[in-house]
Design a protein around this motif. Structure first.
Motif, mmCIF file in Angstrom:
data_model
loop_
_atom_site.group_PDB
_atom_site.id
_atom_site.type_symbol
_atom_site.label_atom_id
_atom_site.label_comp_id
_atom_site.label_asym_id
_atom_site.label_seq_id
_atom_site.Cartn_x
_atom_site.Cartn_y
_atom_site.Cartn_z
ATOM 1 N N THR A 1 -9.259 9.882 -9.811
ATOM 2 C CA THR A 1 -9.002 8.433 -9.748
ATOM 3 C C THR A 1 -10.188 7.659 -10.283
ATOM 4 O O THR A 1 -11.333 7.961 -9.944
ATOM 5 C CB THR A 1 -8.764 8.003 -8.277
ATOM 6 O OG1 THR A 1 -7.649 8.731 -7.776
ATOM 7 C CG2 THR A 1 -8.489 6.509 -8.160
ATOM 8 N N VAL A 2 -9.901 6.665 -11.098
ATOM 9 C CA VAL A 2 -10.961 5.763 -11.555
ATOM 10 C C VAL A 2 -10.604 4.346 -11.125
ATOM 11 O O VAL A 2 -9.443 3.944 -11.186
ATOM 12 C CB VAL A 2 -11.156 5.825 -13.085
ATOM 13 C CG1 VAL A 2 -9.875 5.494 -13.854
ATOM 14 C CG2 VAL A 2 -12.258 4.867 -13.526
ATOM 15 N N VAL A 3 -11.608 3.624 -10.675
ATOM 16 C CA VAL A 3 -11.426 2.199 -10.409
ATOM 17 C C VAL A 3 -11.949 1.449 -11.630
ATOM 18 O O VAL A 3 -13.098 1.649 -12.040
ATOM 19 C CB VAL A 3 -12.208 1.756 -9.158
ATOM 20 C CG1 VAL A 3 -12.094 0.235 -8.979
ATOM 21 C CG2 VAL A 3 -11.697 2.485 -7.927
ATOM 22 N N LEU B 1 -16.782 1.121 -1.917
ATOM 23 C CA LEU B 1 -16.027 1.665 -3.045
ATOM 24 C C LEU B 1 -16.830 2.775 -3.711
ATOM 25 O O LEU B 1 -16.302 3.831 -4.058
ATOM 26 C CB LEU B 1 -15.753 0.535 -4.038
ATOM 27 C CG LEU B 1 -14.703 0.847 -5.089
ATOM 28 C CD1 LEU B 1 -13.328 0.959 -4.439
ATOM 29 C CD2 LEU B 1 -14.676 -0.251 -6.148
ATOM 30 N N ASP B 2 -18.119 2.538 -3.866
ATOM 31 C CA ASP B 2 -18.988 3.513 -4.512
ATOM 32 C C ASP B 2 -18.999 4.824 -3.718
ATOM 33 O O ASP B 2 -19.063 5.907 -4.281
ATOM 34 C CB ASP B 2 -20.405 2.940 -4.615
ATOM 35 C CG ASP B 2 -21.384 3.931 -5.192
ATOM 36 O OD1 ASP B 2 -21.351 4.126 -6.406
ATOM 37 O OD2 ASP B 2 -22.163 4.529 -4.412
ATOM 38 N N ALA C 1 -7.421 0.531 -2.322
ATOM 39 C CA ALA C 1 -8.170 1.574 -3.029
ATOM 40 C C ALA C 1 -8.360 2.799 -2.130
ATOM 41 O O ALA C 1 -8.134 3.937 -2.555
ATOM 42 C CB ALA C 1 -9.526 1.026 -3.472
ATOM 43 N N ARG C 2 -8.734 2.557 -0.871
ATOM 44 C CA ARG C 2 -8.981 3.683 0.047
ATOM 45 C C ARG C 2 -7.739 4.545 0.207
ATOM 46 O O ARG C 2 -7.808 5.775 0.169
ATOM 47 C CB ARG C 2 -9.379 3.147 1.413
ATOM 48 C CG ARG C 2 -10.821 2.737 1.457
ATOM 49 C CD ARG C 2 -11.214 2.431 2.878
ATOM 50 N NE ARG C 2 -12.648 2.430 2.969
ATOM 51 C CZ ARG C 2 -13.358 1.506 3.625
ATOM 52 N NH1 ARG C 2 -12.740 0.516 4.250
ATOM 53 N NH2 ARG C 2 -14.655 1.576 3.660
ATOM 54 N N ALA C 3 -6.606 3.880 0.409
ATOM 55 C CA ALA C 3 -5.374 4.635 0.646
ATOM 56 C C ALA C 3 -5.033 5.482 -0.583
ATOM 57 O O ALA C 3 -4.615 6.639 -0.454
ATOM 58 C CB ALA C 3 -4.233 3.669 0.969
ATOM 59 N N ILE D 1 0.845 -1.205 0.000
ATOM 60 C CA ILE D 1 0.000 0.000 0.000
ATOM 61 C C ILE D 1 0.876 1.250 0.000
ATOM 62 O O ILE D 1 0.645 2.194 -0.767
ATOM 63 C CB ILE D 1 -0.978 -0.014 1.197
ATOM 64 C CG1 ILE D 1 -1.968 -1.177 1.020
ATOM 65 C CG2 ILE D 1 -1.710 1.320 1.324
ATOM 66 C CD1 ILE D 1 -3.064 -1.278 2.050
ATOM 67 N N ALA D 2 1.925 1.218 0.819
ATOM 68 C CA ALA D 2 2.804 2.398 0.889
ATOM 69 C C ALA D 2 3.434 2.668 -0.475
ATOM 70 O O ALA D 2 3.485 3.821 -0.941
ATOM 71 C CB ALA D 2 3.880 2.165 1.951
#
Ligand code: BGC
Length: 756
Positions: free
Chosen positions: A523-525, A538-539, A513-515, A470-471
């Motif tokens: 940002t797009v997922v 996520l939404d 995703a949150r981080a 994540i980092a």
């Protein structure tokens, strides 16, 4: 037992005995070639034709590989499956036609569910295109490629109706609308079988799994739900009926039991409905090992009993359980199976071989030249890309996060699905080669060329994300102007034997995703998955979400072109996305309740205490890069008489800044009928592409076929006279409506009774 019950039991036994000894009434003679051949065949040669053996390339059940060569030479294989490749299949056909007494060519089957070598989006994604021409074209290409490699029979379309995304096989399905499933079934059969089955680039389609295979319990694979006659007739059967009407030459009998009788032994389904009611004259093949599984189901005592039940019920071909080949000879000799019943099954198989042109030229399909020239052709890949673009669904796009500018200088592509080639192809990728796949990372690089730096981090794996992963991802994202997060399921998490009890993003992908989203960058997922997922968190947090499904060979390029505005998102959800697993089943065509949920939660109305009545994304949902106004539906006639078609018109205006394609959906509701009808059911759709400020009209027909449902007296027909609510809009939750009066001829009295 009282004397009376003894008499009754004796009577029932007598009826049963007469049924058991009587050949089914629908047996038909074939042409001279087939009848002459049949007359020459020994009992063993006939039984051999009923045996289907798995070849070298893949096995989907718990069986060991068969010795293909010896099965052919011993005359114990009428067909093989999982075999492909022009030279290889030519050798097999040569063996069958030159080294056996009667030289009967082989059926060569394969599971080609979304392309052979050129891999198209998975079937659920194809359903999201709502584009029957594109689906038919994809199947035409799949058939052209597979047939060049010697395949003459494809185990598709899969037409199981399911409302449970926990079931992994929804990835192979058309989603939750049986009406859409019927349109897709027809298109697929037309595409696979082409204009003439004899043509070397056509294959026989096999509609599967007949029937009720998608009505699982709890989404558990290989489970069977209790299906009412109405659910069977209104949801499970219509896609199969449409495929049969379109000419499908094969139907695969399912693993599951319906009313206690598994598909391969279910003579109500196979004989009464499929053959007698629908007039199906093609072959019925069992699902993998399903005849032997009659014993495990507890309805057959031993293999002989299983073989007898399956043949008598109308299963012609035994896929891999070897029950027919080991049991039928004795059963025929003992008179437990009629010789004429065996002949009927053999005749149907030989007729199919004749229809495929195999007796005229068994090698026509196994052509190394055609294979080299056809398989994976550039225009096939272009069609796969075009379809992938049409299938992707823009779920969310706050503040016009998308499309990204092509002038961006530094873009981060992060996530375990960003560069997964096999996961880009999807779970049932036939002879697809992952090396051919354009991943999202490769697609983004291709689209932005040298103009931007594309940074990449995996952010861990699909199952595991460490704090260090994540980092690293956050550090990378911090350097970029925009971020693309590629998240979702491994392709093997969907498909056969891939049920899930949770529909959350697997592993720690949400934490990743949150981080990254917390950085506040555009940002797009981009989601890669084969089923609806539960995405509430996520939404809430992601500015934009694009559902890419498992998009096939050119999927990464298609997604990148959408992200950068070179293509517009056009897909619409063919299946509802729930907020939580507890809401399942949740679908657009639910039945009314006497206590409907209102806008505000209210005690003693339907629903839950802890979650609202609506899904996260409704059936039919999908955004575009522009906005549209859609007017209320208008009718060309307020009253529709029997035999007439009403035309529904909807005015559409592009109210946004870009050219875009509006997708108008049409739903109906019978306001009054003898049985309670769903609150809405999809019955049409249309598209229109408009420039900014452009206006246009779409027109959609409603005929009696669209009004029909299973009537209480047991037939599929439009209802008595009554009021039909006709609804239109961009998705199943955003609809405007008008009333259509339906008055079939001679319905004056009924019309009054039903308020019409
Ligand atoms: C699947 C079928 C498939 C067959 C042959 C079975 O396990 O249920 O869909 O066609 O295997 O591969």
């Amino acid at each position: 037992m009282t004397p009376r019950t003894i008499v009754r039991a004796a009577f029932a036994a007598a009826v049963l005995a007469s049924v058991l000894l009587t050949a089914p009434a629908h047996a038909q003679k074939a042409g001279k070639r087939v009848e002459d051949l049949l007359a020459k065949m020994t009992l063993e040669e006939k039984i051999g034709q009923l045996n289907l053996v798995s070849g070298h390339h893949a096995v989907t059940g718990p069986y060991t590989r068969s010795d293909v060569r010896s099965a052919i030479l011993k005359g114990e294989a009428g067909g093989l499956f999982n075999v492909y490749g022009a030279a290889y299949t030519r050798g097999l056909q040569e063996m069958a036609t030159t080294q056996t007494r009667l030289g009967i060519p082989l059926l060569l089957g394969f599971d080609v569910l979304h392309g052979y070598r050129t891999i198209f989006p998975v079937p659920l994604a194809q359903a999201a295109t709502f584009d029957m021409a594109a689906i038919e074209q994809a199947e035409r290409i799949a058939a052209t490629e597979a047939s060049a490699a010697g395949v003459n029979w494809i185990f598709a379309p899969m037409l199981d109706h399911s409302r449970d995304p926990r079931w992994g096989r929804v990835v192979e399905s058309f989603g939750e609308s049986a009406w859409l499933g019927a349109r897709i079934g027809e298109a697929r059969v037309r595409g696979l079988q082409g204009r003439s089955l004899k043509s070397p680039d056509s294959v026989a389609a096999c509609a599967k799994h007949f029937a009720g295979n998608g009505a699982t319990e709890g989404g558990r694979e290989y489970s069977g739900g209790d299906i009412s006659v109405r659910a069977m007739r209104d949801q499970q059967l219509p896609p199969f009926k449409a495929a049969v009407d379109a000419g499908a030459r094969c139907v695969m009998a399912a693993f599951n039991a319906v009313d206690g009788i598994p598909g391969v032994a279910n003579d109500t389904l196979l004989r009464d409905i499929l053959r007698r009611e629908w007039g199906f004259s093609g072959v019925v093949v069992s699902d993998f090992g399903a005849i032997e599984e009659l014993i495990v189901h507890g309805v057959a005592e031993n293999p002989a009993d299983a073989g007898r039940q399956a043949l008598r019920a109308g299963t012609d071909i035994d896929m891999e359980s070897r029950t027919f080949v080991t049991q039928l000879a004795a059963l025929v000799r003992e008179g437990k199976v009629l010789a004429s019943e065996l002949d009927d099954a053999v005749r149907r198989i030989l007729v199919l071989k004749e229809e495929l042109g195999l007796f005229d030229d068994p090698f026509a399909r196994s052509s190394p030249e055609r294979e080299a020239a056809t398989v994976g052709r550039a225009d096939h890949f272009q069609a796969a890309r075009a379809m992938a673009e049409k299938s992707m669904v823009l779920l969310k796009n706050d503040r016009d996060t998308l499309p990204f500018s092509t002038k961006l200088q530094r873009i981060a592509v992060i996530g375990p699905l960003a560069d997964g080639k096999a996961d880009t192809l999807g779970p049932w990728a036939a002879n697809g080669n992952p090396e051919d796949a354009t991943t999202l990372l490769a697609g983004v690089r291709r689209v932005v060329g040298d103009t931007a730096d594309v940074l990449h981090a995996t952010g861990g794996t699909i199952d595991r994300t460490s704090p260090a992963d994540i980092a690293a991802a956050v550090k990378l994202a911090a350097r970029a102007e925009a971020v693309i997060l590629a998240l979702g399921e491994r392709s093997t998490m969907s498909g056969e034997s891939a049920s899930r009890s949770s529909l959350d993003l697997p592993g720690d992908q949400l934490a990743l995703a949150r981080a990254v989203i917390a950085l506040g960058k555009p940002t797009v997922v981009v989601l890669f998955n084969g089923r609806p997922l539960t995405l509430e968190d996520l939404d809430r947090e992601a500015p934009a979400i694009l559902e890419a499904w498992f998009p096939g060979s050119e999927g990464g390029l298609a997604a990148a072109r959408i992200l950068f505005g070179l293509a517009e998102p056009q897909g619409r959800l063919p299946m509802t996305f729930p907020r939580s697993v507890g809401q399942i089943p949740i679908y657009h065509d639910e039945r009314p309740t006497g206590r409907p949920a209102g806008q505000q939660p209210k005690p003693y109305t339907t629903g839950y205490q802890d979650v609202g009545p609506t899904p996260l994304y409704p059936f039919g949902h999908g955004l575009t890069y522009t906005t549209f106004f859609m007017g209320p539906p208008r009718l060309d006639r307020p009253v529709m008489a029997g035999g007439e078609t009403a035309t529904v018109s909807v005015d559409v205006m592009n109210t946004g800044p870009r050219t875009g394609t509006a997708h108008v959906q049409l739903y109906i509701r019978h306001r009054l009928a003898r049985v309670s009808r769903p609150v809405k059911e999809l019955r049409g759709f249309a598209r229109i592409t408009l420039p900014p400020g452009g206006v246009g009209i779409v027109k959609m027909p409603i005929g009696e076929a669209e009004l029909a449902f299973w009537q209480p007296e047991g037939r599929m027909a439009p209802p008595e006279a009554g009021r039909i609510e006709v609804m239109a809009g961009p998705d199943s939750a955003t609809l405007k409506s008008i009333i259509l009066e339906y008055r079939p001829s001679g319905s004056g009295r009924q019309a009054q009774r039903s308020g019409g």
